[in-house]
Design a protein around this motif. Structure first.
Motif, PDB file in Angstrom:
ATOM      1  N   HIS A 142      -0.920  -2.032   6.828  1.00 22.62           N
ATOM      2  CA  HIS A 142      -0.598  -2.721   5.485  1.00 22.62           C
ATOM      3  C   HIS A 142      -1.777  -3.802   5.149  1.00 22.62           C
ATOM      4  O   HIS A 142      -2.168  -3.596   4.007  1.00 22.62           O
ATOM      5  CB  HIS A 142       0.806  -3.649   5.661  1.00 22.62           C
ATOM      6  CG  HIS A 142       0.989  -4.422   4.508  1.00 22.62           C
ATOM      7  ND1 HIS A 142       0.921  -3.789   3.267  1.00 22.62           N
ATOM      8  CD2 HIS A 142       1.141  -5.616   4.333  1.00 22.62           C
ATOM      9  CE1 HIS A 142       1.313  -4.787   2.381  1.00 22.62           C
ATOM     10  NE2 HIS A 142       1.317  -5.972   2.889  1.00 22.62           N
ATOM     11  N   ILE A 143      -2.151  -4.571   6.064  1.00 26.77           N
ATOM     12  CA  ILE A 143      -3.096  -5.458   5.749  1.00 26.77           C
ATOM     13  C   ILE A 143      -4.536  -4.910   5.510  1.00 26.77           C
ATOM     14  O   ILE A 143      -5.217  -5.321   4.875  1.00 26.77           O
ATOM     15  CB  ILE A 143      -3.230  -6.724   6.961  1.00 26.77           C
ATOM     16  CG1 ILE A 143      -1.801  -7.327   6.679  1.00 26.77           C
ATOM     17  CG2 ILE A 143      -4.308  -7.345   6.606  1.00 26.77           C
ATOM     18  CD1 ILE A 143      -1.638  -8.045   5.495  1.00 26.77           C
ATOM     19  N   TRP A 144      -4.720  -3.924   6.485  1.00 25.07           N
ATOM     20  CA  TRP A 144      -6.040  -3.183   6.203  1.00 25.07           C
ATOM     21  C   TRP A 144      -6.311  -2.275   4.834  1.00 25.07           C
ATOM     22  O   TRP A 144      -7.199  -2.502   4.220  1.00 25.07           O
ATOM     23  CB  TRP A 144      -6.206  -2.271   7.305  1.00 25.07           C
ATOM     24  CG  TRP A 144      -7.410  -1.259   7.248  1.00 25.07           C
ATOM     25  CD1 TRP A 144      -7.789  -0.104   6.940  1.00 25.07           C
ATOM     26  CD2 TRP A 144      -8.704  -1.721   7.725  1.00 25.07           C
ATOM     27  NE1 TRP A 144      -9.070   0.328   6.897  1.00 25.07           N
ATOM     28  CE2 TRP A 144      -9.627  -0.788   7.550  1.00 25.07           C
ATOM     29  CE3 TRP A 144      -9.088  -2.854   8.421  1.00 25.07           C
ATOM     30  CZ2 TRP A 144     -11.004  -0.785   7.859  1.00 25.07           C
ATOM     31  CZ3 TRP A 144     -10.844  -3.040   8.909  1.00 25.07           C
ATOM     32  CH2 TRP A 144     -11.363  -2.047   8.535  1.00 25.07           C
ATOM     33  N   GLU A 145      -5.113  -1.909   4.457  1.00 34.37           N
ATOM     34  CA  GLU A 145      -5.070  -1.149   3.253  1.00 34.37           C
ATOM     35  C   GLU A 145      -5.037  -2.152   2.096  1.00 34.37           C
ATOM     36  O   GLU A 145      -5.467  -1.769   0.810  1.00 34.37           O
ATOM     37  CB  GLU A 145      -3.965  -0.232   3.202  1.00 34.37           C
ATOM     38  CG  GLU A 145      -4.074   1.127   4.308  1.00 34.37           C
ATOM     39  CD  GLU A 145      -3.042   1.872   4.364  1.00 34.37           C
ATOM     40  OE1 GLU A 145      -2.091   1.681   3.692  1.00 34.37           O
ATOM     41  OE2 GLU A 145      -3.078   2.963   4.980  1.00 34.37           O
ATOM     42  N   ARG A 146      -4.078  -3.357   2.059  1.00 32.17           N
ATOM     43  CA  ARG A 146      -4.015  -4.099   1.046  1.00 32.17           C
ATOM     44  C   ARG A 146      -4.962  -4.931   0.555  1.00 32.17           C
ATOM     45  O   ARG A 146      -5.362  -5.163  -0.906  1.00 32.17           O
ATOM     46  CB  ARG A 146      -2.942  -5.254   1.707  1.00 32.17           C
ATOM     47  CG  ARG A 146      -2.045  -5.929   0.398  1.00 32.17           C
ATOM     48  CD  ARG A 146      -1.336  -6.903   1.090  1.00 32.17           C
ATOM     49  NE  ARG A 146      -0.320  -7.442  -0.154  1.00 32.17           N
ATOM     50  CZ  ARG A 146      -0.359  -8.124  -1.059  1.00 32.17           C
ATOM     51  NH1 ARG A 146      -1.625  -8.644  -1.298  1.00 32.17           N
ATOM     52  NH2 ARG A 146       0.574  -8.520  -2.084  1.00 32.17           N
TER      53      ARG A 146
END
Length: 211
Positions: A142-146
């Motif tokens: 999630h954080i990588w893509e957000r």
């Protein structure tokens, strides 16, 4: 993870953090956390606020922070941290079963918040607190893509991150590998992750410092 799995993991983690906070001696509440400029008390206050966001008040506080998201988050935590520690612990515990989210946040944001902030408290105090692997992996995705607010794809460009305990890898370039818990701390800008990683850690540190 589906929404029900996220809520279940979030409840466990929030209760665990409340137990952790409740066990701390008074001196530990005033010690620095992994968040620069934040005490353990301030991190606890931030977690206590997670399900009690008052939108009109938040808008006022954002203006007071002169439009800086980082300053807004820190200032609201510091103000809330004036409460007695027992009240902060109680609020974190009461939040465990809440399904409220702050405006504009995504379903995995509250779980990420409690996973990483638990490390912000535990690591500088020399306490070992393991993240559940599947929750950590889902939050890393999630954080990588957000992107916002950590922008890991930009900061860690030229690196390939490889988890050694779950099936997760991202990026292209020199390899940085280790437990997904350490990688989640890395992509959220915590230099304390580096001792748990191997490979191109110098480049990873440069990426952290570029924030």
């Amino acid at each position: 993870m589906n929404q029900e799995e996220i809520w279940a993991a979030l409840e466990i983690e929030r209760r665990g953090v409340a137990d952790l906070l409740g066990s701390l001696p008074a001196d530990d509440w005033e010690r620095p956390s992994l968040c620069e400029g934040w005490r353990v008390r301030d991190v606890a206050a931030h977690l206590a606020l997670a399900t009690n966001v008052n939108v009109p008040r938040a808008l006022v506080d954002f203006v007071r922070a002169r439009g800086s998201f980082d300053r807004f988050v820190r200032d609201t935590a510091v103000r809330h941290a004036r409460l007695p520690v027992g009240e902060l612990v109680a609020q974190v515990r009461e939040s465990a079963t809440s399904h409220r989210r702050a405006p504009t946040t995504k379903p995995l944001d509250p779980l990420f918040d409690v996973l990483v902030h638990a490390q912000d408290i535990a690591v500088p105090l020399g306490l070992d607190r393991a993240m559940p692997l599947e929750a950590a992996r889902a939050c890393a995705v999630h954080i990588w893509e957000r992107g916002f607010p950590f922008h890991p794809q930009r900061r860690l460009r030229g690196l390939r991150l490889v988890a050694t305990d779950v099936d997760w890898s991202v990026g292209e370039g020199d390899v940085v590998e280790g437990p997904v818990q350490a990688l989640l701390l890395l992509i959220s800008g915590r230099p304390a992750a580096l001792p748990g990683l191997r490979g191109a850690t110098g480049a990873a540190l440069a990426g952290i410092r570029s924030t």
